[in-house]
Motif scaffolding. Sequence first.
Motif, PDB file in Angstrom:
ATOM      1  N   PRO A   1       0.819  -1.227   0.000  1.00  0.00           N
ATOM      2  CA  PRO A   1       0.000   0.000   0.000  1.00  0.00           C
ATOM      3  C   PRO A   1       0.851   1.276   0.000  1.00  0.00           C
ATOM      4  CG  PRO A   1      -0.879  -1.583   1.572  1.00  0.00           C
ATOM      5  CD  PRO A   1       0.439  -2.134   1.102  1.00  0.00           C
ATOM      6  N   ARG A   2       1.975   1.250   0.704  1.00  0.00           N
ATOM      7  CA  ARG A   2       2.872   2.416   0.739  1.00  0.00           C
ATOM      8  C   ARG A   2       3.496   2.639  -0.641  1.00  0.00           C
ATOM      9  NH1 ARG A   2       4.403   7.149   1.551  1.00  0.00           N
ATOM     10  NH2 ARG A   2       6.553   7.551   2.091  1.00  0.00           N
TER      11      ARG A   2
ATOM     12  N   GLU B   1       0.918   4.253  -2.773  1.00  0.00           N
ATOM     13  CA  GLU B   1       0.728   5.628  -2.340  1.00  0.00           C
ATOM     14  C   GLU B   1       1.815   6.538  -2.957  1.00  0.00           C
ATOM     15  OE1 GLU B   1       1.520   7.990   1.810  1.00  0.00           O
ATOM     16  OE2 GLU B   1       0.534   6.040   1.979  1.00  0.00           O
ATOM     17  N   VAL B   2       3.052   6.091  -2.884  1.00  0.00           N
ATOM     18  CA  VAL B   2       4.162   6.883  -3.425  1.00  0.00           C
ATOM     19  C   VAL B   2       4.071   6.984  -4.949  1.00  0.00           C
ATOM     20  CG1 VAL B   2       6.671   7.016  -3.679  1.00  0.00           C
ATOM     21  CG2 VAL B   2       5.677   6.420  -1.473  1.00  0.00           C
TER      22      VAL B   2
ATOM     23  N   ARG C   1       1.397   6.752  -6.859  1.00  0.00           N
ATOM     24  CA  ARG C   1       0.275   7.646  -7.192  1.00  0.00           C
ATOM     25  C   ARG C   1       0.667   9.109  -6.995  1.00  0.00           C
ATOM     26  NH1 ARG C   1      -3.359   3.698  -4.346  1.00  0.00           N
ATOM     27  NH2 ARG C   1      -4.203   2.426  -6.027  1.00  0.00           N
ATOM     28  N   LYS C   2       1.452   9.365  -5.945  1.00  0.00           N
ATOM     29  CA  LYS C   2       1.880  10.732  -5.656  1.00  0.00           C
ATOM     30  C   LYS C   2       2.762  11.279  -6.767  1.00  0.00           C
ATOM     31  CE  LYS C   2       2.482  11.497  -1.311  1.00  0.00           C
ATOM     32  NZ  LYS C   2       3.067  11.448   0.041  1.00  0.00           N
TER      33      LYS C   2
END
Length: 121
Positions: free
Chosen positions: A110-111, A114-115, A117-118
């Motif tokens: 998930p991390r 998240e990165v 997508r950022k």
Amino acid sequence: MSKTVLAVDDSASIRNMVAFTLKSAGYEVIEAADGQEGLEKAKANKVNLVLTDQNMPRMDGLTLVKHLRAMPGYSAAPILMLTTESSDDMKAKGRAAGATGWLVKPFDPPRLLEVVRKVIG
């Protein structure tokens, strides 16, 4: 149109985990087993993000980052280091080479998403 990520790591199991995580979120993934192969695949394909390990045979991650930054189309592309290396010295070398960010293995899927997508949406 989906975004394409180039995953460069000499560990097949890490490449498989990265590819599975990103493909399940809708990204296209191109895999390379070392920096030299990663450079060749970056030249042959338009990728939106490069994820690279540091310690690999033939060409390490920082050398790959330097080569990519010198290429048209990759001067501003996001390049994330995904490595067991976590020292401040190594991170400073990564920034100096042009790496956008740093993730430490083992990574949390998930991390990672998240990165990613950022940096590329």
